[in-house]
Design a protein around this motif. Structure first.
Motif, PDB file in Angstrom:
ATOM      1  N   VAL A   1     -29.341 -37.143  49.580  1.00 56.75           N
ATOM      2  CA  VAL A   1     -28.586 -36.596  50.711  1.00 56.75           C
ATOM      3  C   VAL A   1     -27.262 -36.017  50.236  1.00 56.75           C
ATOM      4  O   VAL A   1     -26.830 -34.953  50.678  1.00 56.75           O
ATOM      5  CB  VAL A   1     -28.363 -37.673  51.777  1.00 56.75           C
ATOM      6  N   ARG A   2     -26.615 -36.723  49.315  1.00 50.58           N
ATOM      7  CA  ARG A   2     -25.340 -36.230  48.782  1.00 50.58           C
ATOM      8  C   ARG A   2     -25.554 -34.958  47.956  1.00 50.58           C
ATOM      9  O   ARG A   2     -24.691 -34.086  47.913  1.00 50.58           O
ATOM     10  CB  ARG A   2     -24.673 -37.317  47.936  1.00 50.58           C
ATOM     11  N   ARG A   3     -26.704 -34.844  47.321  1.00 56.03           N
ATOM     12  CA  ARG A   3     -26.999 -33.602  46.599  1.00 56.03           C
ATOM     13  C   ARG A   3     -27.091 -32.427  47.565  1.00 56.03           C
ATOM     14  O   ARG A   3     -26.554 -31.345  47.298  1.00 56.03           O
ATOM     15  CB  ARG A   3     -28.323 -33.746  45.837  1.00 56.03           C
ATOM     16  N   MET A   4     -27.803 -32.637  48.662  1.00 59.51           N
ATOM     17  CA  MET A   4     -27.933 -31.566  49.657  1.00 59.51           C
ATOM     18  C   MET A   4     -26.577 -31.194  50.233  1.00 59.51           C
ATOM     19  O   MET A   4     -26.250 -30.014  50.390  1.00 59.51           O
ATOM     20  CB  MET A   4     -28.877 -32.012  50.772  1.00 59.51           C
ATOM     21  N   LEU A   5     -25.778 -32.216  50.544  1.00 59.29           N
ATOM     22  CA  LEU A   5     -24.435 -31.950  51.077  1.00 59.29           C
ATOM     23  C   LEU A   5     -23.589 -31.200  50.050  1.00 59.29           C
ATOM     24  O   LEU A   5     -22.857 -30.261  50.390  1.00 59.29           O
ATOM     25  CB  LEU A   5     -23.764 -33.270  51.455  1.00 59.29           C
ATOM     26  N   GLY A   6     -23.719 -31.595  48.788  1.00 60.86           N
ATOM     27  CA  GLY A   6     -22.980 -30.906  47.732  1.00 60.86           C
ATOM     28  C   GLY A   6     -23.413 -29.468  47.581  1.00 60.86           C
ATOM     29  O   GLY A   6     -22.588 -28.577  47.358  1.00 60.86           O
ATOM     30  N   ALA A   7     -24.726 -29.201  47.702  1.00 65.28           N
ATOM     31  CA  ALA A   7     -25.236 -27.831  47.572  1.00 65.28           C
ATOM     32  C   ALA A   7     -24.694 -26.949  48.683  1.00 65.28           C
ATOM     33  O   ALA A   7     -24.283 -25.802  48.442  1.00 65.28           O
ATOM     34  CB  ALA A   7     -26.763 -27.844  47.586  1.00 65.28           C
ATOM     35  N   VAL A   8     -24.692 -27.457  49.918  1.00 65.76           N
ATOM     36  CA  VAL A   8     -24.200 -26.666  51.047  1.00 65.76           C
ATOM     37  C   VAL A   8     -22.693 -26.424  50.909  1.00 65.76           C
ATOM     38  O   VAL A   8     -22.203 -25.305  51.135  1.00 65.76           O
ATOM     39  CB  VAL A   8     -24.528 -27.373  52.372  1.00 65.76           C
ATOM     40  N   THR A   9     -21.964 -27.470  50.525  1.00 66.62           N
ATOM     41  CA  THR A   9     -20.508 -27.317  50.361  1.00 66.62           C
ATOM     42  C   THR A   9     -20.181 -26.321  49.264  1.00 66.62           C
ATOM     43  O   THR A   9     -19.310 -25.459  49.416  1.00 66.62           O
ATOM     44  CB  THR A   9     -19.867 -28.682  50.038  1.00 66.62           C
ATOM     45  N   PHE A  10     -20.902 -26.426  48.135  1.00 68.94           N
ATOM     46  CA  PHE A  10     -20.665 -25.479  47.041  1.00 68.94           C
ATOM     47  C   PHE A  10     -21.022 -24.057  47.456  1.00 68.94           C
ATOM     48  O   PHE A  10     -20.351 -23.096  47.058  1.00 68.94           O
ATOM     49  CB  PHE A  10     -21.482 -25.882  45.814  1.00 68.94           C
ATOM     50  N   ALA A  11     -22.084 -23.907  48.242  1.00 66.79           N
ATOM     51  CA  ALA A  11     -22.466 -22.569  48.694  1.00 66.79           C
ATOM     52  C   ALA A  11     -21.339 -21.943  49.512  1.00 66.79           C
ATOM     53  O   ALA A  11     -21.039 -20.745  49.369  1.00 66.79           O
ATOM     54  CB  ALA A  11     -23.746 -22.646  49.519  1.00 66.79           C
ATOM     55  N   ILE A  12     -20.710 -22.734  50.363  1.00 68.11           N
ATOM     56  CA  ILE A  12     -19.609 -22.217  51.198  1.00 68.11           C
ATOM     57  C   ILE A  12     -18.412 -21.836  50.336  1.00 68.11           C
ATOM     58  O   ILE A  12     -17.877 -20.725  50.443  1.00 68.11           O
ATOM     59  CB  ILE A  12     -19.220 -23.249  52.261  1.00 68.11           C
ATOM     60  N   THR A  13     -17.992 -22.759  49.463  1.00 65.95           N
ATOM     61  CA  THR A  13     -16.822 -22.467  48.624  1.00 65.95           C
ATOM     62  C   THR A  13     -17.142 -21.336  47.639  1.00 65.95           C
ATOM     63  O   THR A  13     -16.296 -20.471  47.375  1.00 65.95           O
ATOM     64  CB  THR A  13     -16.387 -23.715  47.849  1.00 65.95           C
ATOM     65  N   GLY A  14     -18.369 -21.333  47.084  1.00 63.19           N
ATOM     66  CA  GLY A  14     -18.749 -20.254  46.170  1.00 63.19           C
ATOM     67  C   GLY A  14     -18.812 -18.914  46.863  1.00 63.19           C
ATOM     68  O   GLY A  14     -18.399 -17.894  46.302  1.00 63.19           O
ATOM     69  N   GLY A  15     -19.326 -18.901  48.098  1.00 63.71           N
ATOM     70  CA  GLY A  15     -19.372 -17.654  48.851  1.00 63.71           C
ATOM     71  C   GLY A  15     -17.983 -17.110  49.135  1.00 63.71           C
ATOM     72  O   GLY A  15     -17.732 -15.901  48.982  1.00 63.71           O
ATOM     73  N   LEU A  16     -17.080 -17.982  49.521  1.00 59.87           N
ATOM     74  CA  LEU A  16     -15.699 -17.557  49.774  1.00 59.87           C
ATOM     75  C   LEU A  16     -15.038 -17.027  48.506  1.00 59.87           C
ATOM     76  O   LEU A  16     -14.327 -16.020  48.534  1.00 59.87           O
ATOM     77  CB  LEU A  16     -14.897 -18.724  50.349  1.00 59.87           C
ATOM     78  N   ALA A  17     -15.289 -17.718  47.376  1.00 61.94           N
ATOM     79  CA  ALA A  17     -14.655 -17.311  46.121  1.00 61.94           C
ATOM     80  C   ALA A  17     -15.207 -15.983  45.620  1.00 61.94           C
ATOM     81  O   ALA A  17     -14.444 -15.067  45.258  1.00 61.94           O
ATOM     82  CB  ALA A  17     -14.851 -18.401  45.075  1.00 61.94           C
ATOM     83  N   LEU A  18     -16.549 -15.845  45.579  1.00 61.00           N
ATOM     84  CA  LEU A  18     -17.134 -14.607  45.071  1.00 61.00           C
ATOM     85  C   LEU A  18     -16.795 -13.417  45.960  1.00 61.00           C
ATOM     86  O   LEU A  18     -16.517 -12.315  45.464  1.00 61.00           O
ATOM     87  CB  LEU A  18     -18.651 -14.758  44.967  1.00 61.00           C
ATOM     88  N   ALA A  19     -16.816 -13.625  47.270  1.00 60.87           N
ATOM     89  CA  ALA A  19     -16.463 -12.523  48.176  1.00 60.87           C
ATOM     90  C   ALA A  19     -15.016 -12.109  47.985  1.00 60.87           C
ATOM     91  O   ALA A  19     -14.687 -10.920  48.049  1.00 60.87           O
ATOM     92  CB  ALA A  19     -16.717 -12.942  49.622  1.00 60.87           C
ATOM     93  N   ALA A  20     -14.129 -13.087  47.767  1.00 63.35           N
ATOM     94  CA  ALA A  20     -12.712 -12.763  47.554  1.00 63.35           C
ATOM     95  C   ALA A  20     -12.521 -11.938  46.293  1.00 63.35           C
ATOM     96  O   ALA A  20     -11.760 -10.957  46.281  1.00 63.35           O
ATOM     97  CB  ALA A  20     -11.899 -14.060  47.474  1.00 63.35           C
TER      98      ALA A  20
END
Length: 331
Positions: A174-193
């Motif tokens: 469950v923590r892996r899934m939560l980590g994947a979603v959280t990283f996707a959000i932060t990664g999306g914000l970073a790459l788009a920036a």
């Protein structure tokens, strides 16, 4: 006389290792070089505005110059041609005006196609070359679209690296899934920036662009996490190979899906990298026109990833329960 408690692990012959590595290197070369080396127009949607006889003549000329290269649609006037380009129903258009013919392109939709149309415009009417107008141009800071094309690989690697790191560093599924979603959000914000504010490769809504990137990273990482949960390391390796060896070179980010070998471009659009590239261009440059299908594809991959993780969780729970039931009861 002494005996070893554990026999040394048997290692494969050196020749077998070299053969495996050579095969892997060959597959990598084919995956990345073959689509690029066979890149040419294949049924590229093109609008032509003008009288019916003139449209038929242009269509015949295009077919003779590039057999099977363009899928021509006749439109009544220039305004209709512009709408088809802005709605992402066509990559360009030819306006047959006797006084001043015009070639309409959209470099933001596919720089490679826009370049081909620009080069072809002079051959259509050597005596009266058409004027070339870029209806949806690329940003001034990145006129060749190099930043967006180069961003395809980090986008794929982001999802693969996230899945690999989470499986090694985090024990709870469950923590892996939560980590994947959280990283996707932060990664999306970073790459788009980086792409939008530093390199100037994107336009439009920053949050919209970040959302598309986040969906792609989450779709890849959750799918790979689910495969690892069910199949172990082999599942993670298989999923990563599909995303890297098929998804990335078939994404069409450096050209267009219609520029890839027949059938392979369509396959690429059904994988997260290709869907993300098309959706990102649509959201960034075309006010979302043409983004519905790729966003549906990304959503399906997200749901598939969640389903695979759910199946993995159910399997783990059954395994734990079986071990618990098999544990002897001491009195």
């Amino acid at each position: 006389m002494t005996t070893e408690a554990h026999a040394a692990p048997r290692r494969p012959p050196l020749l077998a290792v070299i053969t495996l590595l050579t095969g892997l290197l060959t597959v990598l070369l084919i995956a990345f070089a073959w689509p690029a080396s066979r890149s040419e127009p294949r049924d590229v949607p093109l609008a032509v505005a003008g009288p019916a006889p003139a449209v038929a003549q242009v269509e015949a000329g295009l077919e003779q110059a590039m057999p099977g290269g363009f899928d021509v649609t006749a439109v009544p006037d220039r305004a209709a041609a512009v709408r088809r380009i802005q709605d992402r129903d066509a990559y360009g258009a030819i306006v047959l005006d006797e006084a001043q013919p015009e070639m309409l392109t959209a470099s933001a939709g596919a720089p490679a196609v826009a370049q081909i149309l620009t080069q072809m415009s002079a051959r259509l009417s050597p005596q009266n070359p058409p004027k070339v107008t870029d209806i949806v141009p690329l940003p001034k800071d990145d006129p060749r679209g190099a930043g967006l094309a180069a961003g395809a690989l980090p986008l794929v690697l982001g999802g693969i690296i996230a899945a690999g790191a989470l499986t090694q560093l985090v024990r709870s599924g469950v923590r892996r899934m939560l980590g994947a979603v959280t990283f996707a959000i932060t990664g999306g914000l970073a790459l788009a920036a980086v792409l939008q504010y530093w390199l100037g490769s994107l336009e439009g809504s920053y949050l919209g662009n970040a959302g598309v990137i986040a969906m792609s990273i989450a779709a890849i990482s959750l799918t790979l996490l689910g495969l690892e949960w069910l199949l172990g390391t082999a599942g993670l390796a298989l999923g990563g190979a599909v995303m890297m060896l098929l998804g990335n070179p078939l994404s069409g980010m450096t050209s267009a899906p219609e520029m890839l070998p027949t059938g392979w471009g369509a396959l690429g659009q059904l994988l997260p990298p290709g869907a993300a590239g098309t959706a990102l261009r649509s959201v960034s440059f075309f006010d979302g026109a043409g983004a519905t299908r790729p966003l549906v594809v990304l959503t399906c991959w997200l749901l598939a990833g969640v389903m695979l993780c759910s199946l993995g969780a159910m399997r783990s729970q059954r395994t734990v329960q079986t071990r618990h039931d098999a544990k002897p009861v001491t009195v």
